[in-house]
Design an enzyme around this catalytic site. Sequence first.
Site, PDB file in Angstrom:
ATOM      1  N   CYS A 291      11.462 102.683   5.232  1.00 46.13           N
ATOM      2  CA  CYS A 291      10.166 101.995   5.182  1.00 46.13           C
ATOM      3  C   CYS A 291       9.809 101.648   3.737  1.00 46.13           C
ATOM      4  O   CYS A 291      10.243 102.311   2.803  1.00 46.13           O
ATOM      5  CB  CYS A 291       9.043 102.870   5.744  1.00 46.13           C
ATOM      6  N   ASP A 292       8.986 100.616   3.598  1.00 47.55           N
ATOM      7  CA  ASP A 292       8.427 100.299   2.298  1.00 47.55           C
ATOM      8  C   ASP A 292       7.111  99.563   2.514  1.00 47.55           C
ATOM      9  O   ASP A 292       6.987  98.762   3.444  1.00 47.55           O
ATOM     10  CB  ASP A 292       9.365  99.428   1.467  1.00 47.55           C
ATOM     11  N   SER A 293       6.125  99.867   1.664  1.00 46.50           N
ATOM     12  CA  SER A 293       4.797  99.272   1.829  1.00 46.50           C
ATOM     13  C   SER A 293       4.330  98.591   0.556  1.00 46.50           C
ATOM     14  O   SER A 293       4.629  99.031  -0.556  1.00 46.50           O
ATOM     15  CB  SER A 293       3.776 100.346   2.218  1.00 46.50           C
TER      16      SER A 293
END
Length: 214
Positions: free
Chosen positions: A75-77
């Site tokens: 994941c990456d935000s």
Amino acid sequence: MRLVLASASPARLAVLRAAGVDPVVVVSGVDEDAVAASLPDPTPEELVTALAMAKARAVVDATGDEHRDAVVVGCDSMLVVDGPDGQEVVGKPGTVERARQRWATVAGRTGHLVTGHAVVRLRDGAAAAEVAGSERTLVRFGAPTEAELEAYLATGEPLAVAGGFTLDGYGGWFVEGVDGDPSSVIGISLPLTRRLLAEVGVSVVDLWRPASAS
């Protein structure tokens, strides 16, 4: 089957644990700046999805021999806000001054937290399938007083999180609400992850801890 979380984020780990999954945590060590630099003018969704997939693939390469039947989730935000020069995509502030500037921009306004997700299915230690997607959630920010903001900055929390805020920590005091998936704002969208798992042939219920262990 195990879920391998390709992230050092304690918030993502907490979301998964609260939802019945006890993942194996393996930090990818991906050079995020290098990945971002390799993308020609990406949209926010393309950027976070590419970073999520890079993390997942790196963990597959590092742990395929150990976790031969598993799903790896990366994941990456990023926070998307309207700045003086148009739309701006911001990640972790890293410093108190940058975090203070982020809050000067978003206080009393809205932004979009965009989280990229990647799922790689491992069979016999090799990648058998991979899928990716992203989730965009509107965040309505409050307007902390100067004293409140300085106290929040002093906790150190906003320095190491996308956009300089959290929903599930100290920052939650200064978020008026979200329109969309709150788990995605914390760092991993449970509904999207469930759909991506299904695309690689894995039912999320098969990853839940046994009821006797809850």
